[in-house]
Every structure is written in C-alpha cells, then in structure tokens.
Design a protein around this motif. Structure first.
Motif, mmCIF file in Angstrom:
data_model
loop_
_atom_site.group_PDB
_atom_site.id
_atom_site.type_symbol
_atom_site.label_atom_id
_atom_site.label_comp_id
_atom_site.label_asym_id
_atom_site.label_seq_id
_atom_site.Cartn_x
_atom_site.Cartn_y
_atom_site.Cartn_z
ATOM 1 N N MET A 59 0.835 -1.174 0.000
ATOM 2 C CA MET A 59 0.000 0.000 0.000
ATOM 3 C C MET A 59 0.886 1.245 0.000
ATOM 4 S SD MET A 59 -2.931 1.175 2.673
ATOM 5 C CE MET A 59 -1.985 1.982 3.941
ATOM 6 N N LYS A 60 0.609 2.155 -0.883
ATOM 7 C CA LYS A 60 1.358 3.410 -0.939
ATOM 8 C C LYS A 60 0.733 4.382 0.047
ATOM 9 C CE LYS A 60 3.181 6.797 -4.025
ATOM 10 N NZ LYS A 60 2.710 7.963 -4.637
ATOM 11 N N ASP A 61 1.541 4.886 0.953
ATOM 12 C CA ASP A 61 1.064 5.815 1.972
ATOM 13 C C ASP A 61 1.940 7.048 1.942
ATOM 14 O OD1 ASP A 61 0.128 7.152 4.154
ATOM 15 O OD2 ASP A 61 0.366 5.509 5.551
ATOM 16 N N ASP A 62 1.380 8.154 1.483
ATOM 17 C CA ASP A 62 2.129 9.408 1.411
ATOM 18 C C ASP A 62 1.559 10.450 2.368
ATOM 19 O OD1 ASP A 62 4.037 8.616 -0.409
ATOM 20 O OD2 ASP A 62 2.864 9.229 -2.146
ATOM 21 N N ASN A 63 1.134 10.008 3.535
ATOM 22 C CA ASN A 63 0.527 10.923 4.498
ATOM 23 C C ASN A 63 1.387 11.148 5.722
ATOM 24 O OD1 ASN A 63 -1.959 11.309 3.053
ATOM 25 N ND2 ASN A 63 -2.424 9.194 3.557
ATOM 26 N N TRP A 64 2.652 10.816 5.668
ATOM 27 C CA TRP A 64 3.522 10.999 6.822
ATOM 28 C C TRP A 64 3.965 12.443 6.955
ATOM 29 C CZ3 TRP A 64 2.867 7.251 9.916
ATOM 30 C CH2 TRP A 64 2.681 5.946 9.457
ATOM 31 N N ASP A 65 4.345 12.838 8.151
ATOM 32 C CA ASP A 65 4.798 14.209 8.403
ATOM 33 C C ASP A 65 6.218 14.457 7.914
ATOM 34 O OD1 ASP A 65 2.415 14.637 9.773
ATOM 35 O OD2 ASP A 65 3.326 14.364 11.750
ATOM 36 N N LEU A 66 7.100 13.495 8.104
ATOM 37 C CA LEU A 66 8.531 13.731 7.908
ATOM 38 C C LEU A 66 9.086 13.265 6.579
ATOM 39 C CD1 LEU A 66 9.764 12.732 11.477
ATOM 40 C CD2 LEU A 66 9.196 15.006 10.603
ATOM 41 N N ILE A 67 8.518 12.210 5.998
ATOM 42 C CA ILE A 67 9.093 11.630 4.787
ATOM 43 C C ILE A 67 8.014 10.810 4.084
ATOM 44 C CG2 ILE A 67 9.945 9.575 5.983
ATOM 45 C CD1 ILE A 67 12.442 9.725 4.159
ATOM 46 N N ASN A 68 8.088 10.701 2.775
ATOM 47 C CA ASN A 68 7.136 9.898 2.005
ATOM 48 C C ASN A 68 7.884 9.097 0.955
ATOM 49 O OD1 ASN A 68 4.460 10.556 3.062
ATOM 50 N ND2 ASN A 68 4.922 12.633 2.384
ATOM 51 N N GLY A 69 7.152 8.374 0.157
ATOM 52 C CA GLY A 69 7.734 7.622 -0.937
ATOM 53 C C GLY A 69 8.398 6.331 -0.498
ATOM 54 N N GLN A 70 9.342 5.867 -1.320
ATOM 55 C CA GLN A 70 9.994 4.582 -1.087
ATOM 56 C C GLN A 70 10.721 4.539 0.256
ATOM 57 O OE1 GLN A 70 9.460 1.901 -2.908
ATOM 58 N NE2 GLN A 70 10.681 0.694 -1.482
ATOM 59 N N ALA A 71 11.379 5.627 0.635
ATOM 60 C CA ALA A 71 12.087 5.652 1.920
ATOM 61 C C ALA A 71 11.102 5.473 3.075
ATOM 62 C CB ALA A 71 12.861 6.949 2.080
ATOM 63 N N ALA A 72 9.944 6.129 2.999
ATOM 64 C CA ALA A 72 8.922 5.979 4.046
ATOM 65 C C ALA A 72 8.426 4.545 4.107
ATOM 66 C CB ALA A 72 7.762 6.937 3.799
ATOM 67 N N HIS A 73 8.232 3.933 2.944
ATOM 68 C CA HIS A 73 7.780 2.534 2.913
ATOM 69 C C HIS A 73 8.807 1.624 3.596
ATOM 70 C CE1 HIS A 73 5.630 -0.983 1.583
ATOM 71 N NE2 HIS A 73 6.730 -1.449 1.016
ATOM 72 N N HIS A 74 10.068 1.877 3.340
ATOM 73 C CA HIS A 74 11.128 1.079 3.970
ATOM 74 C C HIS A 74 11.122 1.289 5.484
ATOM 75 C CE1 HIS A 74 14.817 -1.184 4.202
ATOM 76 N NE2 HIS A 74 15.394 -0.185 4.874
ATOM 77 N N GLU A 95 -5.389 17.149 15.559
ATOM 78 C CA GLU A 95 -6.395 17.507 14.559
ATOM 79 C C GLU A 95 -7.118 16.245 14.129
ATOM 80 O OE1 GLU A 95 -3.590 17.539 10.595
ATOM 81 O OE2 GLU A 95 -3.720 19.368 11.786
ATOM 82 N N ASP A 96 -8.301 16.409 13.571
ATOM 83 C CA ASP A 96 -9.066 15.259 13.113
ATOM 84 C C ASP A 96 -8.453 14.692 11.838
ATOM 85 O OD1 ASP A 96 -10.914 15.288 15.180
ATOM 86 O OD2 ASP A 96 -12.222 16.701 14.145
ATOM 87 N N VAL A 97 -8.561 13.389 11.676
ATOM 88 C CA VAL A 97 -8.054 12.709 10.486
ATOM 89 C C VAL A 97 -9.112 11.733 9.986
ATOM 90 C CG1 VAL A 97 -5.636 12.862 11.178
ATOM 91 C CG2 VAL A 97 -6.969 10.856 11.817
ATOM 92 N N VAL A 98 -8.963 11.292 8.748
ATOM 93 C CA VAL A 98 -9.804 10.238 8.182
ATOM 94 C C VAL A 98 -8.904 9.272 7.432
ATOM 95 C CG1 VAL A 98 -11.869 11.688 7.961
ATOM 96 C CG2 VAL A 98 -10.284 11.508 6.046
ATOM 97 N N VAL A 99 -9.386 8.073 7.247
ATOM 98 C CA VAL A 99 -8.701 7.085 6.423
ATOM 99 C C VAL A 99 -9.496 6.980 5.133
ATOM 100 C CG1 VAL A 99 -7.995 4.671 6.240
ATOM 101 C CG2 VAL A 99 -7.904 5.836 8.463
ATOM 102 N N GLY A 100 -8.799 7.148 4.014
ATOM 103 C CA GLY A 100 -9.492 7.122 2.734
ATOM 104 C C GLY A 100 -8.820 6.212 1.731
ATOM 105 N N ASP A 101 -9.542 5.941 0.669
ATOM 106 C CA ASP A 101 -8.962 5.128 -0.397
ATOM 107 C C ASP A 101 -8.331 6.046 -1.440
ATOM 108 O OD1 ASP A 101 -11.030 6.111 -1.981
ATOM 109 O OD2 ASP A 101 -12.191 4.250 -1.898
ATOM 110 N N ILE A 102 -7.773 5.459 -2.475
ATOM 111 C CA ILE A 102 -7.051 6.228 -3.483
ATOM 112 C C ILE A 102 -7.965 7.195 -4.242
ATOM 113 C CG2 ILE A 102 -7.247 4.566 -5.373
ATOM 114 C CD1 ILE A 102 -4.166 5.177 -5.809
ATOM 115 N N ALA A 103 -9.270 6.890 -4.281
ATOM 116 C CA ALA A 103 -10.223 7.756 -4.968
ATOM 117 C C ALA A 103 -10.697 8.911 -4.087
ATOM 118 C CB ALA A 103 -11.420 6.937 -5.433
ATOM 119 N N GLY A 104 -10.247 8.938 -2.841
ATOM 120 C CA GLY A 104 -10.634 10.021 -1.942
ATOM 121 C C GLY A 104 -11.862 9.737 -1.108
#
Length: 103
Positions: free
Chosen positions: A1-16, A76-85
């Motif tokens: 799953m691709k997750d680009d919602n992190w505060d500090l880093i995203n992408g392949q490095a975040a996945h690792h 702050e409030d957050v939601v979990v969503g799919d790729i379509a939003g």
C-alpha cells in the motif's frame, strides 16, 4: 500500500521505514506480553491488559521517523481514505481520544 501521508518523509524511503518499524512494533508487542505474563500474580488484582503508556509506546514504535510526534495524541481530526478520496473510516475526534483512553 502506498502511503504518502507521513509528516517527515514519504515515498519509497517511508515505505522502507514502515517495514523496519513493523519489526520494532513486533518486538515491543512481544516485550509487552512477556512483561504482562511475568507481572501476573494470583495474589494481585491487576488486570492483564496493557495500560495507556504501553499503547502509546506501540504507536511510537510504529511511527518513529515518520511522524513529528510519534506516540503522542494527534491535535487535529483525520480520516482514512482510499485512493479515490472516499472516506473509509473516520476515527474519533482528536478532542475525544483522551476520553476514550481513560475509559
């Protein structure tokens, strides 16, 4: 799953980092179970459940180097969503988290 919602880093490095943190979380869980079993004494009336500190440590171990404040409650409030939003899950409001933990 691709997750680009992190505060500090995203992408392949975040996945690792997520994969490495998963190993940390497994170790923290095993340590917690070991602690709870060792603490279990038929003469005390302590419940065999993790406390708030332990749950926050689990969160910290899974989000280390990904969030600005791993192991801390969100502000702050957050939601979990799919790729379509589309919203898949809406967790309790950040203002209610401490109330739920106290329960």
């Amino acid at each position: 799953m691709k997750d680009d919602n992190w505060d500090l880093i995203n992408g392949q490095a975040a996945h690792h980092i997520e994969q490495l943190n998963a190993i940390n979380t497994i170790n923290v869980l095993e340590a917690l179970v070991t602690f709870l079993i060792a603490r279990k004494d038929p003469h005390n009336n302590l419940p065999l459940i993790p406390n708030e500190h332990a749950l926050r440590e689990l969160h910290r171990s899974g989000t280390l180097f990904l969030l600005n404040a791993p192991g801390e409650y969100r502000s702050e409030d957050v939601v979990v969503g799919d790729i379509a939003g589309n919203v898949i899950y809406r967790p309790p409001s950040f203002a209610d988290v401490q109330l739920h933990m106290d329960e």
